[in-house]
Enzyme design. Structure first.
Site, PDB file in Angstrom:
ATOM      1  N   VAL A  60      18.344  42.779  43.250  1.00 36.83           N
ATOM      2  CA  VAL A  60      18.741  43.732  42.193  1.00 36.83           C
ATOM      3  C   VAL A  60      18.634  43.146  40.783  1.00 36.83           C
ATOM      4  O   VAL A  60      18.827  43.864  39.807  1.00 36.83           O
ATOM      5  CB  VAL A  60      20.166  44.327  42.410  1.00 36.83           C
ATOM      6  N   ASN A  86      28.387  46.194  43.437  1.00 36.78           N
ATOM      7  CA  ASN A  86      29.167  45.224  44.214  1.00 36.78           C
ATOM      8  C   ASN A  86      28.492  43.863  44.353  1.00 36.78           C
ATOM      9  O   ASN A  86      29.186  42.849  44.401  1.00 36.78           O
ATOM     10  CB  ASN A  86      29.439  45.820  45.612  1.00 36.78           C
ATOM     11  N   SER A 137      36.830  40.548  39.335  1.00 39.16           N
ATOM     12  CA  SER A 137      37.551  39.540  40.123  1.00 39.16           C
ATOM     13  C   SER A 137      38.839  39.244  39.378  1.00 39.16           C
ATOM     14  O   SER A 137      38.894  39.362  38.139  1.00 39.16           O
ATOM     15  CB  SER A 137      36.721  38.260  40.219  1.00 39.16           C
ATOM     16  N   TYR A 150      31.195  32.377  36.469  1.00 37.22           N
ATOM     17  CA  TYR A 150      31.620  33.564  37.236  1.00 37.22           C
ATOM     18  C   TYR A 150      32.696  34.344  36.489  1.00 37.22           C
ATOM     19  O   TYR A 150      32.575  35.559  36.303  1.00 37.22           O
ATOM     20  CB  TYR A 150      32.131  33.093  38.596  1.00 37.22           C
ATOM     21  N   LYS A 154      32.521  38.137  34.973  1.00 36.77           N
ATOM     22  CA  LYS A 154      33.411  39.218  35.424  1.00 36.77           C
ATOM     23  C   LYS A 154      34.257  39.759  34.263  1.00 36.77           C
ATOM     24  O   LYS A 154      34.619  40.940  34.256  1.00 36.77           O
ATOM     25  CB  LYS A 154      34.306  38.731  36.575  1.00 36.77           C
ATOM     26  N   ILE A 183      39.407  37.230  49.154  1.00 39.11           N
ATOM     27  CA  ILE A 183      39.087  38.118  50.277  1.00 39.11           C
ATOM     28  C   ILE A 183      38.161  37.349  51.217  1.00 39.11           C
ATOM     29  O   ILE A 183      37.203  36.707  50.763  1.00 39.11           O
ATOM     30  CB  ILE A 183      38.376  39.413  49.785  1.00 39.11           C
TER      31      ILE A 183
HETATM   32  N1  LIG Z   1      35.478  37.625  48.403  1.00 39.01           N
HETATM   33  C1  LIG Z   1      36.259  37.408  47.367  1.00 39.01           C
HETATM   34  O1  LIG Z   1      37.230  36.637  47.458  1.00 39.01           O
HETATM   35  C2  LIG Z   1      35.986  38.104  46.060  1.00 39.01           C
HETATM   36  C3  LIG Z   1      36.955  38.029  45.048  1.00 39.01           C
HETATM   37  C4  LIG Z   1      36.731  38.652  43.830  1.00 39.01           C
HETATM   38  C5  LIG Z   1      35.567  39.373  43.629  1.00 39.01           C
HETATM   39  N2  LIG Z   1      34.629  39.438  44.604  1.00 39.01           N
HETATM   40  C6  LIG Z   1      33.397  40.190  44.313  1.00 39.01           C
HETATM   41  O2  LIG Z   1      33.102  41.083  45.373  1.00 39.01           O
HETATM   42  C7  LIG Z   1      31.701  41.336  45.420  1.00 39.01           C
HETATM   43  C8  LIG Z   1      31.202  41.205  46.854  1.00 39.01           C
HETATM   44  O3  LIG Z   1      31.326  39.860  47.253  1.00 39.01           O
HETATM   45  P1  LIG Z   1      31.718  39.425  48.748  1.00 39.01           P
HETATM   46  O4  LIG Z   1      32.973  38.672  48.669  1.00 39.01           O
HETATM   47  O5  LIG Z   1      31.618  40.595  49.672  1.00 39.01           O
HETATM   48  O6  LIG Z   1      30.577  38.335  49.031  1.00 39.01           O
HETATM   49  P2  LIG Z   1      29.257  38.350  49.923  1.00 39.01           P
HETATM   50  O7  LIG Z   1      29.588  38.700  51.334  1.00 39.01           O
HETATM   51  O8  LIG Z   1      28.588  37.067  49.625  1.00 39.01           O
HETATM   52  O9  LIG Z   1      28.452  39.575  49.322  1.00 39.01           O
HETATM   53  C9  LIG Z   1      27.557  39.477  48.247  1.00 39.01           C
HETATM   54  C10 LIG Z   1      26.446  40.484  48.530  1.00 39.01           C
HETATM   55  O10 LIG Z   1      25.601  40.550  47.390  1.00 39.01           O
HETATM   56  C11 LIG Z   1      24.260  40.538  47.837  1.00 39.01           C
HETATM   57  N3  LIG Z   1      23.424  39.920  46.815  1.00 39.01           N
HETATM   58  C12 LIG Z   1      23.556  38.675  46.269  1.00 39.01           C
HETATM   59  N4  LIG Z   1      22.578  38.442  45.398  1.00 39.01           N
HETATM   60  C13 LIG Z   1      21.811  39.568  45.367  1.00 39.01           C
HETATM   61  C14 LIG Z   1      20.638  39.951  44.659  1.00 39.01           C
HETATM   62  N5  LIG Z   1      20.076  39.117  43.759  1.00 39.01           N
HETATM   63  N6  LIG Z   1      20.107  41.167  44.902  1.00 39.01           N
HETATM   64  C15 LIG Z   1      20.677  42.009  45.793  1.00 39.01           C
HETATM   65  N7  LIG Z   1      21.801  41.717  46.484  1.00 39.01           N
HETATM   66  C16 LIG Z   1      22.349  40.509  46.274  1.00 39.01           C
HETATM   67  C17 LIG Z   1      24.267  39.698  49.107  1.00 39.01           C
HETATM   68  O11 LIG Z   1      23.186  40.039  49.962  1.00 39.01           O
HETATM   69  P3  LIG Z   1      21.823  39.136  50.030  1.00 39.01           P
HETATM   70  O12 LIG Z   1      22.265  37.708  50.039  1.00 39.01           O
HETATM   71  O13 LIG Z   1      21.157  39.582  51.285  1.00 39.01           O
HETATM   72  O14 LIG Z   1      21.060  39.512  48.812  1.00 39.01           O
HETATM   73  C18 LIG Z   1      25.601  40.082  49.721  1.00 39.01           C
HETATM   74  O15 LIG Z   1      25.472  41.183  50.598  1.00 39.01           O
HETATM   75  C19 LIG Z   1      31.061  40.362  44.413  1.00 39.01           C
HETATM   76  O16 LIG Z   1      30.795  41.020  43.200  1.00 39.01           O
HETATM   77  C20 LIG Z   1      32.158  39.316  44.206  1.00 39.01           C
HETATM   78  O17 LIG Z   1      32.053  38.683  42.964  1.00 39.01           O
HETATM   79  C21 LIG Z   1      34.816  38.819  45.811  1.00 39.01           C
END
Ligand SMILES: NC(=O)c1ccc[n+]([C@@H]2O[C@H](COP(=O)([O-])OP(=O)(O)OC[C@H]3O[C@@H](n4cnc5c(N)ncnc54)[C@H](OP(=O)(O)O)[C@@H]3O)[C@@H](O)[C@H]2O)c1
Length: 245
Positions: A60, A86, A137, A150, A154, A183
């Protein structure tokens, strides 16, 4: 009654973690969901869990991918009601080690891609008087060491959310953000620590959370569902924290 009956949604990063949980929750509530990510296998797995979910493989940060996602939505459904920005990445480095290329990589995905997809999706979102949900975040307002690229990215997302909410409210479009704490997703697996040290690190984080545990992606998806549904019809410019206290 399904809360998102016949709505059409885009969820970036829908192959894993929070994005997958959001896509599945929206589909269970009657929405058609187009997810996107770079790796096909995880996208396929999410899509296989519900026939209302389809996917586009691509990065993306590239405008070609964004155009492909919008074209897929137009061709398949002719409308778009919900955009969930996301996909995100969390580099872990002290500023003494950060290079300008690291900055570019973090901001290209966590900020630039969000702006680019939003710009491309807006004509359809305006037509449907739809809604936008951005992933921030808790770090945006409570920064921690070694996460400056990061949390800086955010913080931009939170201000974009509030600015866009003000600008788009008169046009009937709501814009909100989620600010999760810790998470349990793959985002925590990108580490140089040994499995034992990683577990000790995560146990330390969990001990600092009032509820004493990491959140589950489904617990974020429930709040996402509320914010994009008509139940949140007077909620815009809000940043919802989901932190276990
Ligand atoms: N988990 C937490 O503790 C937490 C806390 C605060 C905020 N968040 C936010 O929540 C969101 C989701 O994160 P998550 O925790 O679910 O982590 P995750 O499982 O690593 O999900 C990230 C997703 O983004 C996709 N992605 C990464 N780079 C991309 C690119 N260049 N183009 C298209 N897709 C891309 C990845 O798929 P591919 O690798 O296949 O591209 C993956 O499906 C993020 O914005 C993160 O900053 C998470």
């Amino acid at each position: 009654m399904e809360k998102l009956h016949e709505k059409v949604a885009i969820v970036t990063g829908g192959g894993s973690g929070i994005g997958r949980a959001i896509a599945q929750r929206f589909a269970r509530e009657g929405a058609y969901v187009v997810i996107a990510g770079r790796k096909e296998q995880p996208l396929q797995e999410t899509a296989a869990s519900d026939e209302k979910i389809s996917y586009v493989v691509g990065d993306v940060t590239k405008t070609e991918t964004i155009e492909e996602i919008i074209n897929a939505v137009k061709e398949k459904y002719g409308r778009l009601d919900i955009l969930v920005n996301n996909a995100g990445w969390c580099p872990v480095q002290p500023i003494t080690e950060v290079t300008i290329e690291d900055y570019d990589q973090a901001f290209d995905l966590d900020v630039r891609a969000v702006v680019n997809l939003t710009i491309h999706a807006l004509p359809l979102i305006l037509q449907s008087k739809g809604t936008i949900l951005n992933l921030s975040s808790t770090g945006a307002t409570h920064p921690a060491a070694n996460l400056s690229m990061y949390v800086g990215a955010k913080a931009a997302i939170e201000n974009f959310t509030k600015s866009w909410a003000i600008e788009l409210a008169p046009k009937g479009v709501r814009v909100n953000a989620l600010a999760p704490g810790a998470i349990r997703t793959n985002i925590w697996n990108v580490t140089d620590l040994s499995p034992e040290a990683a577990k000790a690190h995560e146990d330390g984080i969990a001990a600092g959370i009032p509820m004493g545990r990491f959140g589950r992606p489904e617990e974020v998806a429930n709040v996402a569902l509320f914010l994009v549904s008509d139940e949140a019809s007077y909620v815009s410019g809000a940043v919802y924290s989901i932190t276990g206290g």
